[in-house]
Design an enzyme around this catalytic site. Structure first.
Site, PDB file in Angstrom:
ATOM      1  N   ASP A  97     -40.646 -10.622  11.435  1.00 39.61           N
ATOM      2  CA  ASP A  97     -41.436 -11.980  11.333  1.00 39.61           C
ATOM      3  C   ASP A  97     -42.651 -11.480  10.454  1.00 39.61           C
ATOM      4  O   ASP A  97     -43.696 -11.887  10.595  1.00 39.61           O
ATOM      5  CB  ASP A  97     -42.029 -12.482  12.555  1.00 39.61           C
ATOM      6  CG  ASP A  97     -40.880 -12.963  13.553  1.00 39.61           C
ATOM      7  OD1 ASP A  97     -40.049 -13.413  13.106  1.00 39.61           O
ATOM      8  OD2 ASP A  97     -41.007 -12.302  14.612  1.00 39.61           O
ATOM      9  N   GLY A 111     -42.863 -11.512   7.305  1.00 38.36           N
ATOM     10  CA  GLY A 111     -42.748 -12.379   5.858  1.00 38.36           C
ATOM     11  C   GLY A 111     -41.952 -11.495   4.866  1.00 38.36           C
ATOM     12  O   GLY A 111     -42.253 -11.458   3.611  1.00 38.36           O
ATOM     13  N   GLY A 155     -34.373 -14.812  10.691  1.00 38.50           N
ATOM     14  CA  GLY A 155     -34.928 -15.993  10.548  1.00 38.50           C
ATOM     15  C   GLY A 155     -35.915 -16.059   9.352  1.00 38.50           C
ATOM     16  O   GLY A 155     -37.004 -15.350   9.693  1.00 38.50           O
ATOM     17  N   HIS A 156     -35.385 -16.369   8.095  1.00 42.56           N
ATOM     18  CA  HIS A 156     -36.325 -16.042   6.995  1.00 42.56           C
ATOM     19  C   HIS A 156     -36.443 -17.631   6.300  1.00 42.56           C
ATOM     20  O   HIS A 156     -35.412 -18.344   6.139  1.00 42.56           O
ATOM     21  CB  HIS A 156     -35.463 -15.208   5.919  1.00 42.56           C
ATOM     22  CG  HIS A 156     -35.515 -13.903   6.150  1.00 42.56           C
ATOM     23  ND1 HIS A 156     -34.756 -13.021   5.418  1.00 42.56           N
ATOM     24  CD2 HIS A 156     -35.891 -13.253   7.232  1.00 42.56           C
ATOM     25  CE1 HIS A 156     -35.004 -11.995   6.029  1.00 42.56           C
ATOM     26  NE2 HIS A 156     -35.303 -11.855   7.137  1.00 42.56           N
ATOM     27  N   THR A 157     -37.677 -17.829   6.169  1.00 42.63           N
ATOM     28  CA  THR A 157     -38.010 -19.203   5.691  1.00 42.63           C
ATOM     29  C   THR A 157     -38.807 -18.969   4.141  1.00 42.63           C
ATOM     30  O   THR A 157     -39.571 -17.932   4.102  1.00 42.63           O
ATOM     31  CB  THR A 157     -39.331 -19.714   6.492  1.00 42.63           C
ATOM     32  OG1 THR A 157     -38.935 -19.871   7.867  1.00 42.63           O
ATOM     33  CG2 THR A 157     -39.592 -21.348   5.937  1.00 42.63           C
ATOM     34  N   THR A 172     -32.631  -4.880  18.736  1.00 44.38           N
ATOM     35  CA  THR A 172     -31.613  -5.596  18.399  1.00 44.38           C
ATOM     36  C   THR A 172     -30.221  -4.634  18.286  1.00 44.38           C
ATOM     37  O   THR A 172     -30.421  -3.323  18.728  1.00 44.38           O
ATOM     38  CB  THR A 172     -31.707  -5.976  16.869  1.00 44.38           C
ATOM     39  OG1 THR A 172     -30.626  -7.183  16.547  1.00 44.38           O
ATOM     40  CG2 THR A 172     -31.626  -5.012  15.828  1.00 44.38           C
ATOM     41  N   GLY A 211     -37.834 -20.616  18.089  1.00 50.60           N
ATOM     42  CA  GLY A 211     -38.731 -21.690  18.329  1.00 50.60           C
ATOM     43  C   GLY A 211     -39.918 -21.030  19.239  1.00 50.60           C
ATOM     44  O   GLY A 211     -40.801 -21.654  20.036  1.00 50.60           O
ATOM     45  N   LYS A 269     -42.782 -19.108  20.854  1.00 50.99           N
ATOM     46  CA  LYS A 269     -44.234 -18.492  20.519  1.00 50.99           C
ATOM     47  C   LYS A 269     -44.476 -16.881  20.357  1.00 50.99           C
ATOM     48  O   LYS A 269     -43.835 -16.330  21.424  1.00 50.99           O
ATOM     49  CB  LYS A 269     -45.467 -18.865  21.692  1.00 50.99           C
ATOM     50  CG  LYS A 269     -45.857 -20.132  21.297  1.00 50.99           C
ATOM     51  CD  LYS A 269     -47.383 -20.429  22.233  1.00 50.99           C
ATOM     52  CE  LYS A 269     -47.972 -21.475  21.991  1.00 50.99           C
ATOM     53  NZ  LYS A 269     -49.077 -21.801  22.562  1.00 50.99           N
ATOM     54  N   VAL A 325     -51.539 -13.802   0.761  1.00 53.03           N
ATOM     55  CA  VAL A 325     -52.821 -14.797   1.311  1.00 53.03           C
ATOM     56  C   VAL A 325     -52.523 -16.182   1.525  1.00 53.03           C
ATOM     57  O   VAL A 325     -53.263 -16.973   1.396  1.00 53.03           O
ATOM     58  CB  VAL A 325     -53.961 -14.636   0.318  1.00 53.03           C
ATOM     59  CG1 VAL A 325     -54.692 -13.119   0.577  1.00 53.03           C
ATOM     60  CG2 VAL A 325     -53.577 -14.978  -1.241  1.00 53.03           C
ATOM     61  N   LYS A 339     -48.642 -19.284   1.718  1.00 55.09           N
ATOM     62  CA  LYS A 339     -47.369 -19.539   2.134  1.00 55.09           C
ATOM     63  C   LYS A 339     -46.580 -19.696   0.518  1.00 55.09           C
ATOM     64  O   LYS A 339     -45.415 -19.311   0.599  1.00 55.09           O
ATOM     65  CB  LYS A 339     -47.231 -21.182   2.858  1.00 55.09           C
ATOM     66  CG  LYS A 339     -46.667 -20.873   4.142  1.00 55.09           C
ATOM     67  CD  LYS A 339     -46.080 -21.806   4.704  1.00 55.09           C
ATOM     68  CE  LYS A 339     -44.824 -21.772   5.784  1.00 55.09           C
ATOM     69  NZ  LYS A 339     -44.248 -22.824   6.514  1.00 55.09           N
TER      70      LYS A 339
END
Length: 442
Positions: free
Chosen positions: A29, A31, A56-58, A256, A319, A321, A431, A433
């Site tokens: 996570d 980025g 999970g890559h957005t 993992t 999902g 936290k 800095v 999204k």
């Protein structure tokens, strides 16, 4: 030159193209998706070498959000060929489902995806077993590993136990494949009597996908060899998970089941180490962790809560936290010892905009002595005393900065502090999204 046998010596081979690798340096996570997205804009090929649809890559492009779990996120670039290597484990219905979701947002992909014939297949029962195992851990030890329940651990276990099935098996002879599938299903059924397995149903579904997937599957070793030896190409490898989740080097057992450090690139794609070029480590400006396991710089207080809400720290796959804390440079240095980063991408710096002062973990003490290494043992790691350096915050909005010079002085100092301690230059600073909010330094 004449050799003893009278023929000329073969000239030293030329090694061909180098791959650029993007790896997580913490617990995931960080980025990575954003860095990959940046580099994929002029890439010819993007690869995944380990993990499965537990990543999970957005990625946000033209204000459309794309979620990737198994497919390389660089596939967003319509010019790119995407390659899923032998080290990746593939849940076939999950892959088609993910592709179709992104397809609806306008990205054709089927003609541009190549899959190694040596990649192992994740079956529905692997996913069911994952859930049962987690339940058992909960009952026996009072704590589970916090897996994504995507069947990743069970399928890597089957691979190591030599009972797994691969893409090449599915496409060779379906009758034989079905026999081996049934044997495997029955093995799991005897180990986990509560397991419900729809054998005929799953085989039917796999048969349905078989012809669709056939054109994508190639001999992965030869495919990589040709890509590396052929005309100049920009080849990008996107790591999933991260250094501290690596099966060998992570905070075992809360890890993992694959190698998410640089060695996984060679074994997971079938390529020699001399073809590894740049290795970029992605480091979040603070630290997060999902699920349980040691976390020395964790802040179970207002600081942690503020990082969690400002950073919107919720898992893409689960999902859940995320737990939050200060940047831990002991971790980053350890990740660098293993991976040999050529540069760092420092992400989410803007999340620290509101803090009057910012702490950075720079050393661990055990029994009042500073240790030079990262402890392997969980119990030891749980009781290390973190030595912090406190840096002044900048208390101003950095999200509009588009060059290093536009960052507040204390933010610049924070970046330099990281570079000096780790001994690796920072090449990008995130800095915000969007694509535009990645500041490139060199």
């Amino acid at each position: 030159l004449i050799s003893l046998f009278g023929s000329t010596l073969t000239p030293k081979p030329s090694f061909g193209n180098k791959v650029t690798v993007v790896l997580g340096a913490q617990w995931g996570d960080e980025g990575k998706g954003k860095v990959v997205d940046l580099l994929a804009q002029d890439a010819d090929m993007v690869c995944r070498c380990q993990g499965g649809n537990n990543a999970g890559h957005t990625v946000v492009v033209d204000s459309v959000e794309y979620d990737f779990h198994l497919l390389p996120s660089g596939i967003i670039n319509p010019e790119v060929t995407a390659f899923i290597g032998n080290g990746v484990v593939i849940h076939i219905p999950g892959m088609f489902e993910e592709a179709e979701k992104n397809e609806r947002k306008g990205k054709g992909w089927e003609k541009r995806l190549i899959i190694s014939d040596r990649a192992h297949i994740v079956f529905d029962f692997h996913q069911a077993v994952d859930g049962v195992q987690e339940q058992q851990r909960e009952e026996q030890a009072g704590k589970n590993l916090g897996t994504t329940k995507k069947g990743i651990g069970p399928v890597y276990s089957a691979k190591a136990a030599r009972s797994g099935l691969r893409m090449c098996d599915l496409l060779a002879d379906f009758t034989q494949f079905s026999e081996r599938y049934k044997i495997l299903a029955h093995q799991y059924k005897s180990m986990y009597p509560t397991l419900e397995i729809d054998i005929e149903g799953e085989l039917e579904r796999l048969k349905h996908y078989m012809e669709r997937i056939r054109p994508m599957v190639r001999d992965g070793v030869y495919f990589m060899y040709e890509a590396l030896r052929g005309p100049p190409k920009k080849i990008l490898v996107e790591g999933a998970n991260a250094a501290l989740l690596d099966i060998d080097f992570g905070t075992y057992p809360f890890v993992t089941s694959s190698n998410c450090t640089v060695g996984g690139v060679c074994t997971g794609l079938g390529m020699p180490p001399h073809n590894v070029g740049e290795v970029y480590g992605v480091v979040k400006a603070y630290t997060t962790r999902v699920g349980i396991g040691a976390f020395p710089t964790e802040q179970s207080n207002d600081v942690g809560e503020l990082l969690q809400t400002r950073g919107k720290e919720v898992g893409v796959t689960t999902g859940r936290k995320r737990r939050c804390g200060w940047l831990d440079l002991v971790l980053i240095k350890y990740a660098n010892m293993i991976n040999g980063f050529t540069a760092i991408a420092l992400t989410k710096l803007d999340i620290l905009d509101v803090f009057p002062e910012i702490k950075v973990g720079i050393a661990y003490k055990v029994n009042d002595e500073i240790i030079p290494h990262f402890p392997a043992n969980q119990e030891v790691l749980n009781r290390v005393e973190v030595q912090y350096e406190t840096l002044p915050g900048w208390k101003s909005d950095t999200s509009a900065a588009r060059s290093f010079g536009e960052l507040p002085e204390n933010a610049q100092k924070y970046v330099h502090f990281v570079e000096e301690h780790v001994g690796v230059p920072v090449k990008w600073i995130g800095v915000g999204k969007s694509r535009e909010s990645m500041i490139q330094l060199f």
